[in-house]
Design an enzyme around this catalytic site. Structure first.
Site, PDB file in Angstrom:
ATOM      1  N   CYS A 264     -38.780   0.826  48.792  1.00  0.00           N
ATOM      2  CA  CYS A 264     -38.669   0.426  47.763  1.00  0.00           C
ATOM      3  C   CYS A 264     -38.084  -1.541  47.150  1.00  0.00           C
ATOM      4  O   CYS A 264     -38.862  -1.833  45.512  1.00  0.00           O
ATOM      5  CB  CYS A 264     -37.367   1.084  46.940  1.00  0.00           C
ATOM      6  SG  CYS A 264     -37.686   2.676  47.520  1.00  0.00           S
TER       7      CYS A 264
ATOM      8  N   ASN B 102     -39.790   8.477  41.532  1.00  0.00           N
ATOM      9  CA  ASN B 102     -39.932   7.463  42.349  1.00  0.00           C
ATOM     10  C   ASN B 102     -41.167   6.914  43.172  1.00  0.00           C
ATOM     11  O   ASN B 102     -41.687   7.514  43.867  1.00  0.00           O
ATOM     12  CB  ASN B 102     -37.646   7.312  43.451  1.00  0.00           C
ATOM     13  CG  ASN B 102     -38.259   5.779  44.478  1.00  0.00           C
ATOM     14  OD1 ASN B 102     -39.417   4.736  43.921  1.00  0.00           O
ATOM     15  ND2 ASN B 102     -36.686   6.257  44.731  1.00  0.00           N
TER      16      ASN B 102
ATOM     17  N   HIS C 163     -35.207  -0.504  40.179  1.00  0.00           N
ATOM     18  CA  HIS C 163     -36.454   0.141  40.617  1.00  0.00           C
ATOM     19  C   HIS C 163     -36.236   1.645  40.519  1.00  0.00           C
ATOM     20  O   HIS C 163     -34.801   1.931  39.355  1.00  0.00           O
ATOM     21  CB  HIS C 163     -35.687  -0.022  41.986  1.00  0.00           C
ATOM     22  CG  HIS C 163     -36.370   1.678  42.599  1.00  0.00           C
ATOM     23  ND1 HIS C 163     -37.691   1.368  43.145  1.00  0.00           N
ATOM     24  CD2 HIS C 163     -35.823   2.205  43.637  1.00  0.00           C
ATOM     25  CE1 HIS C 163     -38.347   2.122  43.487  1.00  0.00           C
ATOM     26  NE2 HIS C 163     -37.051   2.456  43.878  1.00  0.00           N
TER      27      HIS C 163
END
Ligand code: UT7
Length: 337
Positions: A116, A294, A264
Site C-alpha cells: 500500500c 483497496n 491511501h
C-alpha cells in the site's frame, strides 16, 4: 547542467477494469453482506479484471495517458518504477514487461514491492533521481490485480477479500521549473516486526520444494492474504496521523495549511479517524474507496487522477499524500500543486 531543486508530477493517468463487482455480487460467493461491508469499510463496489489482462496491461494504459499529459514522447522516459504486489509473472518484474509493452528504452527499470505504501516509496525514489540528475523523466506506475488471488471460500478470508479491487494509476515525475511547486518533503517509515500481521505466506522460498502439491488452493489458505484486521487498523490510524503531522512540520507548515489530503484507501473509517484527529473537514480529504476498494500501490495515482479530474485541486494548493500498509510500511509526502 544545473540540477532542479524540486521534482514535480508532470502528468498522470489511471485505468480500471470494466467489470464492476458490487457487494451483493460478492455476497453470492463469500459469506458477507452489503450492509456489513458498507458499515465497516465504506466500500460499495470494486473492479475485477478480465483474466486476459494483468497488471502490466492496466499499468500500460495508465502510463500512456500520463506520458501524453506530460507532453512527452515515450522515448523521453529515462526510468520506469513499477509498484505492485501482483506482478504479471514471478520475475522479471513488471517494470521490464511494461518497458517492452510501451516500446520505450529507459536506462533504468525496476519494481518496488511495498504494497500500500509502494507508490509513496516510488515517488520519493523518483524525486531523488530527478533532483540528483540520475534521470530526468521517471514513470511511476502502480498497478494491481487482486481479484485472481483472493479467498472466495465462504467465510474464510472474507475480512480481506471484500476489501480489495483491481486498478492502475501512473505519474510522470520530472523537474519543476521553479522552486515553489512540486514535492516539498516526504517521510517514509517501516516496522518489520509486524510483517506477519498482513501477508501472503506462499509460495515461499523457504519451502523445499517451493511449490508443494499438498499446499494448493482452494483448500489451503497458504496462498491467500491474511490480516489481523483490528491490529492493522489501529496502526494505520496512528501511523498516517503522525506521519502527516511530521511531514507538514518538516516543511514548515501547519496541518491547517493543507488544502487536500490524498490518503491511501484501505478503509473509509481509517481515513475518517485520521481526519478527525487532524481536525480536517470532509472537503479537505479525497476518497474513492466506495467505488474501487483497496487497490494497494495503485490507489494513490488513481486517486490523484480522479481528484484532479474533478477539479478539487488548484495550482498553489498544498496537497498531502499518505499511505500505510503491509510491512508495516508507511509514509507521507507534501506537495505544492
Ligand atoms: O491495506 C493495508 C491496510 N489494511 C487495512 O488498513 C485494513 C485494516 N482493517 C480493517 O479495515 C478492518 O479491521 C476490517 C474491515 C478488515 C474488519 O473490520 P472490523 O470492524 O475490525 O471487524 P472484525 O475483524 O473485528 O470482525 C467483526 C465481526 C467478526 O464476527 P464476530 O466474531 O463478531 O461474530 C467477523 O467474523 O465481523 C465478522 N466479519 C465479517 N462479517 C461479514 C469479518 N469479515 C466479514 C465480512 N462479512 N466480510
Amino acid at each position: 547542467m544545473s540540477l532542479p531543486k524540486r521534482s514535480r508530477v508532470l502528468g498522470w493517468g489511471a485505468s480500471v477494469p470494466d467489470l464492476i463487482v458490487t457487494n451483493d455480487d460478492l455476497s453470492e460467493v463469500v459469506e458477507t453482506s452489503d450492509a456489513w461491508i458498507q458499515k465497516r469499510t465504506g466500500i460499495k463496489e470494486r473492479r475485477y479484471v478480465d483474466h486476459a489482462d494483468g497488471s502490466v496491461v492496466m499499468g500500460a494504459k495508465a502510463a500512456a495517458d500520463a506520458i501524453e499529459m506530460a507532453g512527452l514522447e515515450p522515448s523521453d522516459v529515462d526510468a520506469i518504477i513499477c509498484c505492485t504486489l501482483s506482478p504479471d509473472i514471478d520475475f522479471p518484474g513488471n517494470a521490464s514487461l511494461l518497458h517492452d509493452r510501451l516500446g520505450i528504452s529507459p536506462r533504468i527499470a525496476f519494481d518496488v514491492r511495498n504494497q500500500c505504501s509502494g507508490f509513496l516509496y516510488a515517488l520519493a525514489t523518483a524525486d531523488q533521481f530527478v533532483r540528483t540528475g540520475g534521470a530526468r523523466h521517471v514513470l511511476v506506475v502502480g498497478s494491481e490485480v487482486h481479484s485472481t488471488g483472493l479467498d472466495f471460500n465462504g467465510a474464510r478470508g472474507r475480512d480481506v477479500t471484500v476489501l480489495f479491487g483491481d486498478g492502475a494509476g501512473a505519474t510522470v515525475v520530472g523537474p519543476s521549473p521553479d522552486d515553489e511547486h512540486g514535492l516539498l518533503s516526504f517521510k517514509l517509515h517501516a516496522e518489520g516486526a509486524y510483517a506477519d500481521k498482513l501477508a501472503v505466506f506462499g509460495p515461499s522460498g523457504r519451502d523445499k520444494p517451493r511449490i508443494k502439491p499438498e499446499r494448493m488452493p482452494p483448500e489451503d489458505p497458504y496462498f491467500y492474504p491474511t490480516m489481523e484486521g483490528r491490529f492493522v487498523f489501529k496502526h494505520a490510524v496512528e501511523g498516517m496521523t503522525s506521519v502527516i503531522r511530521a511531514v507538514v512540520d518538516e516543511a514548515g507548515f501547519q496541518v491547517s495549511d493543507i488544502d487536500m489530503v490524498l490518503p491511501h484507501q484501505a478503509n473509509l473509517r481509517i481515513n475518517q479517524f485520521v481526519a478527525l484527529q487532524l481536525e480536517l473537514e470532509e472537503r479537505q480529504v479525497s476518497n474513492n474507496i466506495e467505488r474501487y476498494g483497496n487497490t494497494t500501490a495503485a490507489t494513490l495515482p488513481l486517486l490523484l487522477t480522479e481528484t484532479a479530474a474533478a477539479g478539487r485541486v488548484s495550482r498553489g494548493d498544498l496537497v498531502c499524500f499518505a499511505a500505510f500498509g503491509a510491512g508495516f510500511t508507511w509514509g507521507a509526502a507534501l506537495y505544492r500543486w
